[in-house]
Scaffold this motif. Structure first.
Motif, short mmCIF file in Angstrom:
data_model
loop_
_atom_site.label_atom_id
_atom_site.label_comp_id
_atom_site.label_asym_id
_atom_site.label_seq_id
_atom_site.Cartn_x
_atom_site.Cartn_y
_atom_site.Cartn_z
N ASP A 189 2.78 6.69 10.09
CA ASP A 189 1.71 6.96 9.13
C ASP A 189 1.36 5.68 8.36
O ASP A 189 0.19 5.36 8.17
CB ASP A 189 2.14 8.05 8.15
N ALA A 190 2.39 4.95 7.93
CA ALA A 190 2.17 3.73 7.17
C ALA A 190 1.47 2.66 8.01
O ALA A 190 0.68 1.87 7.48
CB ALA A 190 3.50 3.19 6.66
N PHE A 233 -2.39 2.84 7.56
CA PHE A 233 -3.06 2.76 6.26
C PHE A 233 -4.28 1.84 6.37
O PHE A 233 -4.26 0.82 7.07
CB PHE A 233 -2.11 2.21 5.20
N GLU A 284 0.83 -1.20 0.00
CA GLU A 284 0.00 0.00 0.00
C GLU A 284 0.87 1.26 0.00
O GLU A 284 1.78 1.41 0.81
CB GLU A 284 -0.92 0.00 1.21
N GLN A 285 0.58 2.14 -0.95
CA GLN A 285 1.27 3.43 -1.14
C GLN A 285 2.73 3.28 -1.56
O GLN A 285 3.50 4.24 -1.49
CB GLN A 285 1.15 4.31 0.10
N TYR A 293 6.52 6.42 3.32
CA TYR A 293 5.93 7.25 4.36
C TYR A 293 6.63 6.96 5.69
O TYR A 293 7.25 5.91 5.87
CB TYR A 293 4.44 6.92 4.51
N ARG A 343 1.40 5.36 -7.29
CA ARG A 343 1.49 4.51 -6.11
C ARG A 343 0.29 3.56 -6.05
O ARG A 343 -0.79 3.90 -6.53
CB ARG A 343 1.54 5.35 -4.83
N THR A 389 -2.82 1.88 -4.44
CA THR A 389 -3.84 2.38 -3.52
C THR A 389 -4.38 1.27 -2.63
O THR A 389 -4.08 0.08 -2.82
CB THR A 389 -5.00 2.99 -4.31
N THR A 390 -5.24 1.66 -1.70
CA THR A 390 -5.93 0.69 -0.85
C THR A 390 -6.71 -0.30 -1.69
O THR A 390 -6.71 -1.51 -1.41
CB THR A 390 -6.87 1.42 0.13
N ALA A 416 3.01 -2.32 3.89
CA ALA A 416 2.82 -0.87 3.85
C ALA A 416 4.17 -0.22 3.55
O ALA A 416 5.19 -0.58 4.13
CB ALA A 416 2.27 -0.36 5.18
N HIS A 417 4.15 0.75 2.64
CA HIS A 417 5.39 1.40 2.21
C HIS A 417 5.83 2.40 3.28
O HIS A 417 5.40 3.56 3.30
CB HIS A 417 5.17 2.09 0.88
N GLY A 469 5.47 3.26 -4.39
CA GLY A 469 5.58 3.73 -5.75
C GLY A 469 5.78 2.57 -6.71
O GLY A 469 6.38 1.55 -6.35
#
Length: 426
Positions: free
Chosen positions: A317-318, A321, A251-252, A313, A262, A264-265, A288-289, A254
């Protein structure tokens, strides 16, 4: 403590006397990047979400984010390379304590022995000149790993992101596999493969020391069909073993090769359900990135190494997600409807392979995943089923409009605007 065995039909895992859906998070860089305080915070959050496994690289991840923790598994030579003959006990003691904390919280460690950059001739070894472990060290290293971690009954992932270009490469992994299985026969084993690679050499497929299959559908935006294509490939292998997509798109993250955009969910949710309903039904791994590389704002991330991903991220934050909750929901669906024995069904008549369908062997339960809204035609007469339709974005539930005619079933367009799961039971 989780102690996994494999079901008689070779489809799923068992913990004690209960079926076990493997829901892992990729935390490759844990041992080199995460403080004990951060580890507690991370584990507590993932535990609440229902995760039960953690995929960790025992050795330093070659494309991890910059770390505040200066500790390595081996002594460092003057030229900056590892002295693989001199193990740093402090590193392994710290890693052992981290795993002890995770196991006490109910997690199953899934530990990578040899990421591909440590093995000669692999794709990664050609991109960057890093330390290669000498072949005569592999057995000693694996023995030390077993002494440190096997008391926690981990899964041992023999390879990391690897291909098998030469006999030498295969010799490394075969030695590691056979050694760890000899030392720790109660621990399950598997191999993490290079993205989109389906050709696991036959000597590994046929080796009784290899307990289940992992594949990586990867992070390339041009190959979004790989989750179901790869699942079917491993499902159709002559030697049956449980199957997991151990690295779908993160997720997220690149897109690989520096392409703008990137995942997405929706992308990561789609990859999960297409994998699960196409044969890879033993579980799923989320990524999660920012978590896998354990990134902190202001720290460096070498985005030009490996597959060339855009900046991650911050890990906090990651960690939050939304996609992690979607994977947790998939686990809940599997457990609620007892989908552990499902098999892919080739019964969708629409002109697309994106819609995936699976069912229990007795067809008492069937499941259809639709990434986009349309009328679905099924080449089966699905009478006497109780159907529900779940909006996977908002988790709204409705009754679909269904009719049967001429040995076919028509599922009419629904009212949701996102991807959905259709479940029929009788």
């Amino acid at each position: 403590m989780i102690r996994l065995t494999i079901s008689k039909d070779k489809k799923y895992f068992i913990n004690g006397n209960k079926k076990f859906f493997y829901l892992a998070d990729t935390c490759w860089s844990a041992f080199t990047n995460i403080s004990f305080e951060e580890w507690e915070e991370y584990l507590s959050y993932r535990k609440v979400q229902g995760f039960n496994a953690l995929q960790i690289n025992i050795l330093p991840q070659w494309d991890a984010s910059q770390s505040d923790i200066n500790i390595m598994p081996f002594k460092i030579n003057k030229d900056g390379t590892f002295d693989f003959y001199s193990i740093n006990e402090e590193y392994f003691h710290r890693a052992e304590k981290m795993i002890e904390v995770a196991v006490k919280k109910g997690f199953l460690p899934a530990l990578v022995l040899l990421w591909c950059n440590y093995v000669p001739d692999t794709w990664a070894s050609k991109l960057r000149e890093t330390s290669k472990m000498p072949l005569d060290v592999v057995e000693t290293y694996v023995e030390h790993v077993a002494k440190t971690f096997s008391k926690f009954c981990p899964i041992y992932i023999i390879s990391g992101d690897t291909d098998f270009p030469t006999e030498l490469t295969k010799n490394y992994y075969m030695l590691a596999l056979n050694t760890i299985k000899k030392l720790s026969p109660e621990c399950l084993t598997t191999m993490h493969l290079q993205g989109r690679l389906t050709e696991l050499p036959e000597e590994f497929v046929n080796n009784k020391n290899l307990d289940f299959y992992m594949f990586q559908s990867g992070h390339n935006s041009a190959y979004r069909h790989m989750p179901y294509e790869m699942a079917l490939n491993f499902y159709n292998k002559s030697v049956k073993k449980p199957i997991i997509n151990a690295e779908p798109c993160y997720e997220q993250m690149g897109f690989s090769r520096g392409i703008y955009g990137r995942f997405t969910t929706f992308d990561v949710r789609k990859a999960a359900w297409q994998s699960l309903l196409s044969g890879a039904s033993a579980g799923i791994t989320y990524g999660a990135h920012g978590i896998w590389s354990w990134h902190k704002k202001g720290k460096e991330f070498e985005k030009n190494i490996g597959e060339v991903f855009d900046k991650p991220y911050d890990w906090r934050d990651a960690l939050r997600f939304d996609g992690a909750w979607d994977y947790s929901f998939a686990k809940w669906i599997f457990e609620m409807y007892d989908l552990f024995e499902i098999e892919p069904l080739d019964a969708i008549l629409n002109n697309t392979r994106e819609i995936r369908m699976a069912g229990n062997p007795d067809l008492s339960t069937i499941v259809i995943y639709m990434p986009s809204n349309t009328t679905v035609i099924v080449n089966m007469k699905l009478e006497n089923y109780n159907f529900i339709i779940i909006d996977l974005e908002k988790k709204h539930i409705a009754k679909p409009t269904i009719e049967t005619s001429n040995d076919k079933t028509i599922i009419h367009m629904h009212n949701f605007t996102s991807d959905v799961l259709i479940i029929g039971t009788k």
